[in-house]
Write a protein that holds these residues in place. Structure first.
Motif, mmCIF file in Angstrom:
data_model
loop_
_atom_site.group_PDB
_atom_site.id
_atom_site.type_symbol
_atom_site.label_atom_id
_atom_site.label_comp_id
_atom_site.label_asym_id
_atom_site.label_seq_id
_atom_site.Cartn_x
_atom_site.Cartn_y
_atom_site.Cartn_z
ATOM 1 N N MET A 1 0.743 -0.868 -0.115
ATOM 2 C CA MET A 1 -0.247 0.023 0.358
ATOM 3 C C MET A 1 0.879 1.134 -0.509
ATOM 4 O O MET A 1 2.213 1.120 0.512
ATOM 5 C CB MET A 1 -1.562 -0.178 1.018
ATOM 6 N N LEU A 2 0.543 2.169 0.219
ATOM 7 C CA LEU A 2 0.983 3.190 -0.471
ATOM 8 C C LEU A 2 1.480 3.803 1.200
ATOM 9 O O LEU A 2 1.123 3.759 2.200
ATOM 10 C CB LEU A 2 0.702 4.513 -0.836
ATOM 11 N N ARG A 3 2.698 4.913 1.325
ATOM 12 C CA ARG A 3 3.468 5.187 1.891
ATOM 13 C C ARG A 3 3.524 6.928 1.708
ATOM 14 O O ARG A 3 3.286 7.627 1.141
ATOM 15 C CB ARG A 3 4.771 4.365 2.769
ATOM 16 N N ASN A 4 4.139 7.280 3.412
ATOM 17 C CA ASN A 4 3.944 9.040 3.101
ATOM 18 C C ASN A 4 4.919 9.588 2.430
ATOM 19 O O ASN A 4 6.364 8.853 2.528
ATOM 20 C CB ASN A 4 4.068 9.423 4.339
ATOM 21 N N GLY A 5 4.835 10.121 1.598
ATOM 22 C CA GLY A 5 6.327 10.784 0.220
ATOM 23 C C GLY A 5 5.620 10.421 -0.894
ATOM 24 O O GLY A 5 6.048 10.691 -2.116
ATOM 25 N N ASP A 6 5.147 9.180 -1.046
ATOM 26 C CA ASP A 6 4.663 8.594 -2.584
ATOM 27 C C ASP A 6 4.390 9.359 -2.985
ATOM 28 O O ASP A 6 3.379 10.186 -2.553
ATOM 29 C CB ASP A 6 3.757 7.091 -2.328
ATOM 30 N N VAL A 7 4.079 8.845 -4.585
ATOM 31 C CA VAL A 7 3.381 10.477 -5.552
ATOM 32 C C VAL A 7 2.762 9.396 -6.692
ATOM 33 O O VAL A 7 2.796 8.505 -7.219
ATOM 34 C CB VAL A 7 4.405 11.578 -6.640
ATOM 35 N N VAL A 8 1.335 10.230 -6.681
ATOM 36 C CA VAL A 8 0.066 9.191 -6.931
ATOM 37 C C VAL A 8 -0.021 9.885 -8.165
ATOM 38 O O VAL A 8 0.036 11.117 -8.350
ATOM 39 C CB VAL A 8 -1.044 8.599 -6.734
ATOM 40 N N LEU A 9 -0.180 8.885 -9.792
ATOM 41 C CA LEU A 9 -0.980 10.286 -10.925
ATOM 42 C C LEU A 9 -0.017 11.059 -11.226
ATOM 43 O O LEU A 9 -0.187 12.281 -12.055
ATOM 44 C CB LEU A 9 -1.953 10.226 -10.793
ATOM 45 N N GLN A 10 1.375 10.868 -10.410
ATOM 46 C CA GLN A 10 2.673 11.618 -10.882
ATOM 47 C C GLN A 10 2.367 13.330 -10.854
ATOM 48 O O GLN A 10 2.551 14.755 -10.494
ATOM 49 C CB GLN A 10 2.801 11.800 -12.235
ATOM 50 N N ARG A 11 1.200 13.577 -9.577
ATOM 51 C CA ARG A 11 1.062 14.885 -9.090
ATOM 52 C C ARG A 11 0.526 15.687 -7.425
ATOM 53 O O ARG A 11 -0.131 16.060 -7.157
ATOM 54 C CB ARG A 11 0.107 15.378 -10.107
ATOM 55 N N TYR A 12 0.062 14.292 -7.207
ATOM 56 C CA TYR A 12 -0.300 14.231 -5.875
ATOM 57 C C TYR A 12 0.467 13.118 -5.077
ATOM 58 O O TYR A 12 0.421 11.939 -4.510
ATOM 59 C CB TYR A 12 -1.968 13.275 -5.824
ATOM 60 N N GLN A 13 1.016 14.024 -4.038
ATOM 61 C CA GLN A 13 2.212 13.571 -3.308
ATOM 62 C C GLN A 13 1.145 13.027 -1.484
ATOM 63 O O GLN A 13 0.654 13.660 -0.968
ATOM 64 C CB GLN A 13 3.388 14.573 -2.343
ATOM 65 N N ILE A 14 1.112 11.622 -1.244
ATOM 66 C CA ILE A 14 0.695 11.296 -0.023
ATOM 67 C C ILE A 14 1.132 11.879 1.131
ATOM 68 O O ILE A 14 2.571 11.697 1.731
ATOM 69 C CB ILE A 14 0.933 9.678 0.197
ATOM 70 N N GLU A 15 0.595 12.711 1.940
ATOM 71 C CA GLU A 15 0.511 12.612 3.859
ATOM 72 C C GLU A 15 0.475 12.046 4.759
ATOM 73 O O GLU A 15 1.156 11.699 5.626
ATOM 74 C CB GLU A 15 0.176 13.877 3.572
ATOM 75 N N SER A 16 -0.613 11.529 4.600
ATOM 76 C CA SER A 16 -0.834 10.512 5.972
ATOM 77 C C SER A 16 -2.040 10.094 5.234
ATOM 78 O O SER A 16 -2.613 9.930 4.295
ATOM 79 C CB SER A 16 -1.207 10.628 6.823
ATOM 80 N N ALA A 17 -2.965 8.445 6.246
ATOM 81 C CA ALA A 17 -3.874 8.016 5.984
ATOM 82 C C ALA A 17 -4.860 8.390 6.239
ATOM 83 O O ALA A 17 -5.399 9.387 7.975
ATOM 84 C CB ALA A 17 -3.419 6.226 6.296
ATOM 85 N N LEU A 18 -6.075 8.220 6.131
ATOM 86 C CA LEU A 18 -7.283 9.052 6.834
ATOM 87 C C LEU A 18 -8.047 7.973 6.864
ATOM 88 O O LEU A 18 -9.093 8.086 8.378
ATOM 89 C CB LEU A 18 -8.024 9.835 5.851
ATOM 90 N N GLY A 19 -7.925 6.549 6.570
ATOM 91 C CA GLY A 19 -9.086 5.549 6.819
ATOM 92 C C GLY A 19 -9.374 4.668 5.648
ATOM 93 O O GLY A 19 -9.123 4.083 4.544
#
Length: 351
Positions: A1-19
């Motif tokens: 699964m995604l981790r903090n700092g990963d970038v998806v779709l080349q423009r959205y940087q993951i900051e934290s899990a919400l649920g």
């Protein structure tokens, strides 16, 4: 699964899990170019035979909600596949930084009439927009109504369906939704309709008013039997004012066992709730005006006067001569301190 700092779709940087949702995980992310916050919902990876159906359903959610441009419905901003997660699909939505009404109910208990009206109008207005596009939500409940800074949003269209698709799904024997919010005819196998969304909204409003849903039983058979008898009267806790009769009638109509006796549409529910709010505000204004008129009449009535205030009686004779100004040093009199000064401190004699 995604981790903090990963970038998806080349423009959205993951900051934290919400649920974790029914179909996937939700993350807080930030657009790397626009510096705006968004929510990214990612479908959970599955290797079972249902994978294709889940992906199709996830894509349908994105397309359905993207059609719904309404202030009371969460907005879809983007959609795509994540190569790093074996092309797992993701939906990018507006980030709503606020509690769900399930959280509100847990933290603060039953809600006052004014809040119930806000929820009713917002949810019914959002459902109206969805129904006009031929879309059923199918899971209206407190957890899927979120209080944002600028209003209330209807969220989680993960099990939403076009009306025609729901008929096919029901024929296949699938039961989708949260049972205590589901209409009795739907629990018995009938297809979901616009009336079943209204029933779920009625259960939601009843629960927000009273703290508990009108019926609750883990056994579906017992749940259906209770629902078919009709809802009990709404009884909010003693620390809240009673629910006005017109609003209670509206909620209980939404909970009618017979779908033909429920309100005609979500638009009718929204219009009725707005009419009730208007009448409530008129009554409140009249009550306030009446109170001000009573105060004005009291103020202008010459026969009314303040009670006479008499000075306190002099103290009884104690044999101590009364204190005069000459007893108080002038420096203290100038400061207005009317108490005798401490006696001077004698300096110790030198031995």
């Amino acid at each position: 699964m995604l981790r903090n700092g990963d970038v998806v779709l080349q423009r959205y940087q993951i900051e934290s899990a919400l649920g974790q949702g029914g179909m996937g995980a939700v993350f807080r992310a930030r657009h790397v170019h626009l510096d705006t916050e968004v929510a990214v919902k990612v479908l959970q990876r599955s290797t079972g035979p249902e994978t294709a159906a889940l992906m199709a359903r996830f894509l349908r959610e994105a397309k359905l909600v993207a059609k719904l441009n309404h202030p009371n419905i969460v907005r879809v901003l983007d959609f795509g596949l994540i190569p790093e997660l074996d092309d797992a699909p993701c939906i990018v939505m507006e980030l709503i930084d606020g509690p769900s009404f399930e959280d509100v109910l847990i933290d603060h208990g039953p809600q006052p009439f004014e809040v119930l009206l806000d929820v009713c109008i917002a949810a019914a207005s959002g459902l109206t927009a969805a129904h006009e596009q031929g879309i059923l939500h199918r899971d209206v409940k407190p957890a899927n109504l979120v209080r944002a800074a600028d209003g209330i949003r209807l969220v989680d269209f993960g099990i939403a369906l076009p009306l025609a698709d729901d008929v096919r799904l029901t024929r296949a024997g699938a039961l989708v939704g949260t049972p205590i919010y589901m209409a009795p005819e739907h629990l018995l196998g009938a297809p979901a309709t616009y009336a079943t969304d209204l029933y779920a909204l009625g259960v939601t409003l009843y629960e927000l008013a009273c703290g508990l849903p009108p019926y609750d039983d883990k056994d579906l058979g017992s749940l259906v039997q209770m629902a078919m008898k009709g809802p009990p009267a709404m009884e909010p806790p003693d620390d809240l004012p009673p629910i006005p009769g017109l609003f209670e009638q509206l909620v209980l109509r939404m909970l009618a066992p017979d779908p033909n006796r429920r309100p005609e549409s979500a638009a009718h529910v929204a219009a009725a709730a707005m009419s009730i709010r208007k009448e409530a505000r008129k009554r409140a204004a009249r009550a306030s005006s009446s109170a001000l008129d009573d105060f004005a009449r009291l103020s202008s009535d010459s026969s009314q006067s303040l009670p006479e205030v008499r000075p306190p009686a002099p103290p009884a004779e104690s044999g101590v001569p009364p204190r005069t100004d000459s007893d108080v040093p002038s420096s203290i009199r100038e400061r207005g301190t009317w108490s005798r000064p401490f006696p001077p401190v004698k300096k110790p004699s030198k031995s």
